[in-house]
Design an enzyme around this catalytic site. Structure first.
Site, short mmCIF file in Angstrom:
data_model
loop_
_atom_site.label_atom_id
_atom_site.label_comp_id
_atom_site.label_asym_id
_atom_site.label_seq_id
_atom_site.Cartn_x
_atom_site.Cartn_y
_atom_site.Cartn_z
N CYS A 91 31.93 -7.36 52.04
CA CYS A 91 31.20 -7.03 50.82
C CYS A 91 32.20 -6.69 49.72
O CYS A 91 33.36 -6.38 49.99
CB CYS A 91 30.28 -5.87 51.09
SG CYS A 91 31.22 -4.44 51.56
N TYR A 94 24.56 -14.59 61.63
CA TYR A 94 25.10 -13.22 61.60
C TYR A 94 24.24 -12.32 62.48
O TYR A 94 23.07 -12.10 62.18
CB TYR A 94 25.12 -12.76 60.14
CG TYR A 94 25.64 -11.37 59.85
CD1 TYR A 94 26.48 -10.69 60.71
CD2 TYR A 94 25.31 -10.76 58.65
CE1 TYR A 94 26.96 -9.43 60.40
CE2 TYR A 94 25.78 -9.49 58.32
CZ TYR A 94 26.61 -8.83 59.20
OH TYR A 94 27.08 -7.58 58.89
N HIS A 117 26.67 -5.56 63.49
CA HIS A 117 26.59 -4.34 62.67
C HIS A 117 25.21 -3.71 62.63
O HIS A 117 24.95 -2.85 61.79
CB HIS A 117 27.06 -4.63 61.22
CG HIS A 117 28.47 -5.16 61.15
ND1 HIS A 117 28.82 -6.27 60.44
CD2 HIS A 117 29.60 -4.73 61.74
CE1 HIS A 117 30.11 -6.51 60.57
NE2 HIS A 117 30.61 -5.58 61.37
N ASP A 133 33.72 -0.97 62.47
CA ASP A 133 34.44 -2.21 62.21
C ASP A 133 35.53 -1.96 61.15
O ASP A 133 36.66 -2.43 61.29
CB ASP A 133 33.42 -3.21 61.68
CG ASP A 133 33.75 -4.62 62.06
OD1 ASP A 133 34.54 -4.80 62.97
OD2 ASP A 133 33.21 -5.53 61.42
#
Ligand code: ADP
Ligand code: SF4
Length: 691
Positions: free
Chosen positions: A30, A169, A172, A265
């Site tokens: 991001c 994806y 997370h 992460d």
């Protein structure tokens, strides 16, 4: 650099139908720009490609209005109108023969859908993770069919935009296929719930259908979580995480392996070393023939080589190391290891996304400024004049300013009052957990040593008179700041009266080795890292420490840097007493008087000393003295004098570095009321669409 031990890092890797030119892989990350600042995002990715990353990915890309994680600014492919913005990024990445990746994502019950007002979808009905009073509904079969169709449509749009790698994806905890995988979130009783095979059904379908849609020319990587770090209650690398990879082993074109949530992460350096995930990740290569990539804040080329040689990874994944140094691969290739700007693990980059603002970086002041200010991490315009510049103070602001002015070719003198360079980035890295922050100093000292046109004067405390006599054309004051003793910050806007001053300490005292004795209160009204770090340091020294804060949690702003829960846990584990929602209102006779932040009700606790972690005062006396000299300054040949960094306004180290860099690039520019950067203004929709 042929014949180097790093050659292995520059071998090509086949990823499905495409080939990466080397092993450097910028994983999706991001950046706070996304769909709202697409040119900024594209230019930032472009510079990574230019710096040698073989694969450069976007941030997560919302595939549908029901995946709306506003106000976070991520990429979007809701419909065809979103294609040109992403095509700009893909084209920019292709300019340097790098592969462009896009991380398609549907956020399930993590999407509050604040803008779209769609009902969040999920495997089961759950409250969203934020405190929004919103719940998802359990997806029925039609919802699942819809999601699969949206994903395939987004994949086709991504291909049209020019991407080479089109992700599924599932990591997370952030996306629907991951939420289906985890038995914590999936309580279904149909063929999408129950056994791991059933819970993996949606992921399998999405991989197969993405391949059907675009797999002829595009690779389909899967970003997967192999361990949720909750033991057998979730995916774990010696349980269902491993079973899952075995089950789908060769279905995707590449495995992009993650562990835990984003905060794990992107572990801050305070809580994790380089390659921290290796134990969880290393099994993956044993059960698949497809390339494996993962992250670990890799900045050391030797660690990277070791990961590849030992068969842990095929490709070196990086988000933060590529932010701190977009030229990391090229510098390794050219043997310029001393020029690597190593990530310090402070997560200021993540904080930008979490505060919905364009990315910034402590180490790399050009990050996020590539398009809007036309800044480049390695190139800086040559000098425009013969001006000689005096930089006073060698903290992060002064060091960055001197280095950048030096690279422009100016003759620079850097005067430092003490006998060591670094200011706060000399002192703070000695505090618990902050040693990696010393890299801010290390990198700049390394650069200074290569610049013959920058003279360094140590032990040189400069007064205004001395500056006047020093015969420089420009003067930059980077003289820093000190922590206040009087309690002024957010809770008290005016000094706190009646303090027993002999027993009041500040972080500067602690860093200088002036340590309190006996029970000590750390009053934290700063709310970034310093209060927690000082409490930890004093506790490590054996003191009985109580951290008092008017906020509900310790170091509240560090929620943005993904650190807060770990900080609070560490302090509690070490035996620091935490008193939240209380302000310090007095301290005398070995008693700290506290008041409830809501009711004002007062209590006292025993304390020998108080450490005020509140706010800072700029060192602006030299600047003010110069300002008071009026024409004398001009008569001495000084064209301008300016303040940068903490001496202008105390802030983060990132802000100090940025301030020093900005001065070096812009000091010749005439003053202007123009907006100092480019921006993208929304296109107006059709007015005829209104009632
Ligand atoms: P910043 O974060 O803005 O870079 P720091 O507090 O880290 O600020 O660094 C300021 C540096 O300036 C310190 O190393 C300090 O010793 C030095 N300094 C402060 N006043 C003077 C002065 N008058 N002359 C020379 N150096 C100074
Ligand atoms: Fe690394 Fe900090 Fe830069 Fe993020 S902001 S890339 S953590 S140095």
């Amino acid at each position: 650099m042929n014949g180097s031990r790093y050659d292995i890092l520059f071998e090509p890797v086949q990823i499905g139908p495409v080939t990466a030119k080397n092993r450097f892989y910028q994983v999706p990350h991001c950046n706070g720009m996304g769909h709202r600042a697409p040119s900024g995002m594209a230019a930032m990715r472009r510079v990574k490609a230019e710096g040698g990353w073989a694969v450069v990915c976007t941030e997560v890309c919302e595939i549908h209005p029901s995946a709306d994680i506003s106000p976070h600014n991520e990429a979007r492919l809701w419909d065809d109108r979103d294609i040109p913005a992403l095509a700009r990024a893909a084209d920019a990445i292709h300019e340097f023969d790098s592969l462009a990746g896009v991380e398609l994502g549907h956020h399930g019950f993590r999407a509050q859908n604040r803008i779209s007002r769609e009902i969040p979808l999920g495997p089961s009905s759950h409250t969203v993770v934020s405190y929004d009073p919103v719940q998802s509904r359990a997806m029925d079969k039609e919802d699942i069919r819809n999601l699969r169709r949206w994903h395939a449509a987004a994949a086709r749009r991504a291909k049209q935009a020019g991407f080479d790698l089109i992700y599924v994806y599932a990591a997370h905890g952030l996306t629907t296929p991951m939420q289906f995988l985890s038995r914590r979130y999936n309580q279904r009783t149909d063929e999408y719930g129950g056994s791991l095979e059933n819970r993996a059904r949606l992921l399998r379908e999405l991989i197969e259908e993405t391949k059907d849609a675009v797999g002829d020319t595009c690779a389909v990587p899967v970003r997967i979580c192999v361990d949720e770090l909750v033991g057998p209650a979730g995916l774990c690398s010696d349980g269902e995480g491993r079973d899952l990879i075995e089950m789908l082993a060769d279905l995707p074109d590449l495995w992009d392996v993650t562990v835990g949530d984003w905060s794990n992460d992107s572990r801050p350096s305070r809580f994790g070393e380089e390659a921290v995930h290796e134990d969880y990740v290393s099994f993956v290569k044993q059960v698949t023939s497809k390339p494996v990539v993962s992250v670990g804040r890799f900045t050391s080329p030797d660690t990277m080589v070791s990961q590849v040689r030992r068969g842990v990874l095929d490709m070196v994944g990086a988000a933060r190391p590529s932010i701190a140094d977009p030229y990391l691969p090229n510098k390794i290739k050219e043997g310029r290891l001393d020029d690597i700007r190593e990530c310090i693990g402070c997560n200021i980059c993540a904080a930008a996304d979490n505060t919905y603002t364009p990315i910034r970086c402590t180490q790399n002041p050009t990050m996020g400024e590539e398009w809007r200010r036309n800044w480049h991490p390695e190139l800086i315009p040559a000098r425009e004049s013969q001006d000689r510049v005096l930089v006073v103070g060698a903290g992060p602001a002064g060091l960055e300013c001197a280095v950048s002015l030096g690279k422009r070719g100016y003759e620079v003198a850097l005067a430092e009052a003490t006998t060591e360079l670094g200011g706060r980035v000399l002192r703070e890295p000695l505090l618990p957990g902050l040693s990696a922050w010393g890299r801010v100093r290390d990198y700049r000292l390394g650069q200074l040593h290569q610049l013959a046109n920058v003279e360094i004067y140590m032990d040189s405390h400069m007064s205004a008179d001395e500056i006047l006599g020093a015969e420089f054309d420009r003067v930059v004051l980077a003289t820093g700041s000190s922590w206040r003793r009087d309690g002024v910050a957010r809770y008290h806007r005016t000094p706190l009266a009646g303090l027993d001053e002999k027993a009041i300490y500040t972080p500067d005292d602690i860093m200088a080795g002036r340590i309190p004795t006996g029970p000590t209160v750390v009053f934290d009204d700063d709310h970034y890292y310093m209060g927690g770090v000082i409490a930890e340091k004093l506790r490590d020294l054996g003191l009985d420490v109580t951290l008092v804060t008017p906020a509900p949690v310790v170091s509240g702003w560090t929620a943005n840097t993904l650190e807060q829960p770990r900080i609070q846990k560490r302090l509690l584990d070490k035996g620091v007493t935490i008193v939240a929602n209380q302000g310090l209102v007095g301290f005398s006779d070995q008693a700290a008087k506290l008041a409830c932040a809501f009711t004002g009700r007062e209590t006292t606790i025993e304390a020998n000393s108080v450490v005020m972690v509140t706010s800072r005062t700029s060192h602006d006396s030299v600047y003010n003295a110069l300002a008071a000299m009026g024409d004398q300054v001009r008569d001495a040949g000084i064209k301008s004098f300016s303040r940068i960094g903490d001496s202008l306004a105390p802030g983060t180290i990132a802000a100090a570095v940025f301030s020093g860099h900005r001065y070096a690039r812009e000091f010749e520019k005439p003053e202007s009321d123009e907006v100092p950067f480019l921006r993208e203004v929304s296109e107006l929709g059709p007015w005829s669409a209104r009632n």
